[in-house]
Each structure stands twice: as structure tokens, then as C-alpha cells.
Design an enzyme around this catalytic site. Sequence first.
Site, short mmCIF file in Angstrom:
data_model
loop_
_atom_site.label_atom_id
_atom_site.label_comp_id
_atom_site.label_asym_id
_atom_site.label_seq_id
_atom_site.Cartn_x
_atom_site.Cartn_y
_atom_site.Cartn_z
N GLN A 137 41.31 37.42 36.31
CA GLN A 137 40.49 38.70 36.11
C GLN A 137 41.24 40.02 35.59
OE1 GLN A 137 39.65 40.83 39.54
NE2 GLN A 137 37.54 41.79 38.90
N GLY A 138 40.96 40.03 34.35
CA GLY A 138 41.74 41.44 33.80
C GLY A 138 40.95 42.67 33.69
N SER A 140 42.32 45.55 36.58
CA SER A 140 42.94 46.64 37.10
C SER A 140 44.11 46.87 35.95
CB SER A 140 43.52 46.21 38.35
OG SER A 140 42.67 46.64 39.25
N SER A 175 45.67 37.62 39.67
CA SER A 175 45.68 36.40 40.25
C SER A 175 45.64 35.35 39.53
CB SER A 175 45.13 36.50 41.80
OG SER A 175 45.32 37.44 42.51
N GLU A 258 32.00 39.82 43.90
CA GLU A 258 33.45 39.55 44.20
C GLU A 258 33.22 40.08 45.79
OE1 GLU A 258 36.34 42.12 42.54
OE2 GLU A 258 38.04 41.23 43.41
#
Lengths: 412, 383
Positions: A137-138, A140, A175, A258
Amino acid sequence: MTSPPEPKSEPRTEHDEFREYCRAWLRDNRPPPAPVRLPQHPIETMTRAQLDYLQAWQRRCYDAGLVGADYPVEYGGRGHKGFQRIANEEMNRARTPFLVNMVGLGMAAPTIYHHAQEELKRELLPPLLSGEQIWCQGFSEPGSGSDLASVQASLTPDPSAPGDYLLNGHKVWTSLAHFAQWMILLVRTSREHKHKGLSYYVVPVEGHRGVTVRPLIKMTGEAGFNEVIFEDTPVKDAWRLGATGEGWSVAMTTLLHERGAGPLVTPAGGVGSEGLAHNVRGLVTLAREQRRNGRPAAEDPQLRARIAALAIRERGMLENAKRARSGALVEHPMRLPLQVKLASTELAQDLAAAALEVEGPAASLYLSDERAPVGGQWALAYMNSFGATIAAGTSEIQRNILGERVLGLPKS
Amino acid sequence: MSRPNYGFDDDCALFRDSARKFLSTHAGLDGLRRATALDPEPTRMPTAWPSEDAWQAAHELGFVAAAVPEAQGGLQLPRAALVALAEELGKHAFPSATESTLSVALLARRALEEHADSAAAAALFERLGEGARATLAVCNADGDWEHESGVRHTLAGQQRTLSGSAHFVQDAGQSEWFVVRSQGPSGVELLLVPGSASGLRRQRDGIVDLTREQGTLHFDGVVVSDSGVLLGGDALLTAAMPDVWLLLAADMVGASEWLLQTTVEYAKVRTQFDRAIGSFQGVKHPLVNAMMAIDRAKSLVYAAADALDQGADDALLLAHMAKAQAAEAAAFTSSRAVQLHGGIGFTWESDVHFFFKRNKHSELLFGDAAYHHARIAALLLDT
């Protein structure tokens, strides 16, 4: 004449049958012990050996219908309703290994399902559910944490490919990026508006031009998350989810799932590193084994009260999940679902803190010392628990969301 | 396995709807203020008792019949309906003997389940069917119902002669029947004593909670025959306690929800520093914590109610959890409600104090959070 009422005997439903099937399948297909130490949580998967073992397991669960059961058949699912929750409960009960592709299953899949073009859904969802393609996941960035809508990574038109784009920017806390084939990406497509200047894409990671993945080391000493740098990385417009400028609302689908509050139940279940039951039962076992003031720690009055309070929180969470499905007993449809992330991560933290207190000075021993109680796993769990109270919207942000969306209080 | 919706079915929903309708007309805060709060002087006894009309109406709506077996002329709804009713009573801080009488009805139901020929239980159900109120008189001066009894009796033939006192008796002034825990020569017995018994004196307690009524019973030669014995003694009382805890817990859930929503509404309209105070995280976050504490309590209350209906193994554990969590939610929500209302929340004029006081009362009756935590720890760690 006044014996207690017999519980009404309900006919066996397809859900009962599926539960029995899951239970039998998990009993008969338990994988061999992992050849390497597994992490406590899927997103801490560090080595190729861990990945290979966990990916093979997800594949077998997928083939058996335990992963993606509620997704439509054309997207690689089984087209059922209400099956995934049962599969999850049974995987947890069987304490089989967890499903490694958790960013894909929990965040990417529901977002793709709700917002992608038909062709993209058919292409991306089956290998995601089977675990063949790992997702990250991109969202932050170094300058965009709790204020997520301030992301600066941006798309500019690709001079060599009309209609497509080049991506430049810097994502963090990513992650599984070191193993990932795909990323869900929140990116700036306009500087005119804050929220309306965002768009949502999926982009390839592994082997894709201009992508650099650098591992970040956590306070525990483990890797598992990364920073990802994009330098003129090509992005096709066909990879967009939702309209240009609608990225923020698409991202809400991701975040809702999420945090365990979305309409699709995430395939998830099972456990990580051997030997740690990260729950009240594990704490009770520990309290019986450890000694304190010359007696079992389980006899210490302060610890007893603390364990009781934690047991109430744990059971309360479980019953909240059941009550959330009982329409007549809830005040507001999002009131219980939006509490899941906050309640579960803070409980995990407090459980681990209590466990360290039960261990006493022996809690100073870490994974490196074979004399550490439970292999030093509670010390690791305590540190890791902060990842969960910070990631996916900090506990402070969660309280703002609950206050504003459920209680209707004005924005902070 | 718990049932879907914890057994809260369509009949339960209809029952709750009728309770809500009744309470919205009979239990407004204006009425509560007129009935209980005209005289703030703290050294004088509270002035008003709940109205007979309201009790009659509640009786006709089946508030008590909901717990009575069908064979005894009742409706016997799932316990989820009873806790839903208690939740509504708490939400309105409604002064009535409903929860006391329900506790006794559920105890008598257990007595009949164990001893189908229990004449005392059958007689009690008959009185309850006529609209009588009943309550537990089982605590000693320490508020303890498990150790030494404050009431003792001697036995001569079929006749027991009672002396001593029962304390912290809810609705003592208005109840027509008491279930008295008394120590006799052959052990503890539960005795059914009418309020009109000769030698029984009721002393009203001067209590903080304006929405409830409590008293002390003094026994001086009260005579009870065999037909007034609820067979089962302390075992029956112990088995019946989870219902007492759940009704109190549900009342706290309801009262706390009122406090939460009222404080939220206030935080939306009260401005300071040119902003609604609810926008400040120092106000917003405690309100969220209160909501989560209430929700946990509510879920545990319904889970325990279902577990008791089904005779589940963890019913006792869940009931302890429900009372402990409801007490903590009540204490936290009550304190935050006064604090976040600021000065006005500290006044007699604000309605917050009714619910604050009722919650404090409920927290302390039949085991506070510390008591229940100790029991939970014993169940988890010593078995």
C-alpha cells in the site's frame, strides 16, 4: 411443567455445512511446521523462506475455498454470502499459519472490487486471492502521516506515451513492498485542491522502471516494511480506480476495510510465530507459570484484577462483533464497526504490557536469549503493538473519526 | 452457541416498542423533576414516591409478566427482552419497582424449575399476576448477601419466628412482598414475607439517588410457616444472582447512554474560544471512550442474557463481566457528563444529576466492579 425452554432446533444451513467442511479440511490439511521462525504478523514477513512457506499455504487455502469465498466467481471467488467470516473463525480456531497477502486481501481487493474497471478486476483479483501476487500500500509519505490528504507524490503526463503518466514521489511504511508485485497508490494529480487533487491507482512494483524499495528496520530489529522511491515511473491510465480527482473517496473504501469496518469480510485467520497465544488465554497460561513474591503470579491480587479487566475487553470485543450483526440492538450502523481497529489494537498493547509485568525481570530477555519466557515473544509483541496503534490511522485519529462520524461532534 | 440477535426476536422488539411508548408519555424529565426534585435540601428525606398509576400501567403492559412462565399466566419472553426493558428504564431514570419485581419473578421461576411443587413460588406468581410488587431482602448491614445474614429465625414445628434486619432493600416502601434471606437452625432459607406481616417494620433510607426508593426491614417476631419457604436456600439465591446483576447492568447501560447523548448534544452547541467545545479533542476523546465502554457493557449484557436462557457454561462468567463492565462504563460516563457540562452540570437545575446518582447507586448494589473482577479472575485462573 416449567422446565427451561428448549432452544429452537434450527435446520442445518449451508453455513453450518461450510463450517463443518472448513473444520474437517483444516484438520486434514494442517501444513508441516515452518522450516523457519515465522513473524507474529503477516506484514513482518522478512525472508524469502518465510514468504515461500506462507504463500504456499495461502494457495492451498484458496484452492480449498477458504479464501475469497464471498467474492464473485468471475473474480476468482466462490460467489457465496457470509462464508468468509466462517472460514476466518475456523482458521483462527485451528491455529494454522496466517494468510501472508494481507494488504492485498484486506485493502486492495475490496477497493479493486468496488472501484476498478471490469477488465482490471478479472485480471488482478484471482492472483491476489490465491496469494500468487503480493500487494503493498502506497499511502503514507514522510510528510503525510495522519494528514493523509496532504500526499505529494504526483503524476505528470508521460511525453513518450500520450494519455499515460510518470510518477515521482516517496512512500513510507510500505509493508511487504520488498516482495510485492503490485501497489495501491494514492497520488496527487492536481495541486489546485487538497482532497479533490488526489487520484487512486494500482501500479506494478517488482521489476518496474524507476522503482526503488529500501527496507526500514523497526524498533524490534525486524524488517518487513520499507520506503519506496518513484523516479519517472511509468503509470498507465488504465490502472486508475475511480475518476481522476476522486482518489480520496476511493481511499476511504480501502481505509474502512483496513480498519475492519467495511462491507466485505477480509479473508484473514490463523497465527504466526509458534508458542504465543496473544490473548487472555495466553496471559492466563503465563500467569500460572511465572512466579512472583514466592507464589504463582496468578495469585497476585493486582494482576488478577488486571487480567479480569483484560478478559472483559477481549470478550466485549467478540460480543460487539456479534451484536453488530443484530440490527435491533445497535443505535447507529457504523458505531460498532468503527471501533474494531481502535479496540483491538489497544487491547493487544495492554495485553502485552500486562504479560511483561507477569514475567517480571525475565521480561528483559529477548529473542536472542533462549531462557526468555515464551521465547521473548511477549517483549516482541509489546513493541510490535505500537505499529498497530499508529498504522492505518493512529488511535488519536480513530477517536476523531468515532467522535465525528458516530457521535456527530464537530471536526477537530 | 449463542442465538442470532441473542434471542431478541420480533416479540421482544414489540415488547420494547410498547415500553418505549409508555415511557415516552409517562416518564418525561419534567415529571421526574416534579416528583422527586422539588426540595433539594439534603438533610430532609426525599419527598415523592413513584406513582401508583404508572405502576398499574406498567403492570398492564406486562413488564413483569414478561419474566413469568406461561403456565403461571405470564409471557416468558427471552431474557433479551427483560434487559432491553431495563435499558429503557435506565434511559428514563424511571422510578418504579420493575427491576426488583423482575428479579424476584426470575428467582421464583428458578425455584419452580427445581421444585415443581413449590407452593411459595406458585403463590408468589399469583400475587405478581394481580399486580403486586416484590423485592429481595437479602443483604446484611455490609450489603453482603453471601455471608452472615442480618435476619435469623428460630423454628418450632412449622413456624419460623424472625428477628434482625435486612438492609439495602430496593423499593422496600412500596413492595407488597419480600424474599428474605434468613439464617435458621438448619441453614439459610429464603422466606416469602408479606409487607403486612405482623412484627415487620419498614424504615425508609435517606438515599442520594432521587429516582429510586430503598429501605431497611426490621423483623421482631414475624412468623413464617412452611408454605412461605422458597425451597433452595442459598443455592437458589446464588443461581438467581446473575439475573439481578444483568438487570442492574442493563439499567446502567441505558442511563449511561442518556448521559452520553445529552453530553454530546451539549458539546455541539456550547461554544468557547469561538468553537463548539465538542471540536476539542480533550472533550471529544473522552466521549468516544465512554461510548466504547457502554457498547462493551451492552454487548456483554445481551450475551449474558442469551447464555442464561440457554444454560450455557459461560453464563456466570458473562454475567459477572456484564455487571463489572456496566459499572465501569457508568462511573466513567457519569463523571465525564458532569465534567464536560462544566458549571451547569454541577447544578441541581441540570438533569445530569438524576442519572449520575442512579448510576452510582446501581454500581454499588450487589457487588461493585472490584467484586466482580475478583470473581472473574477466580473463574479464569483458579479452575
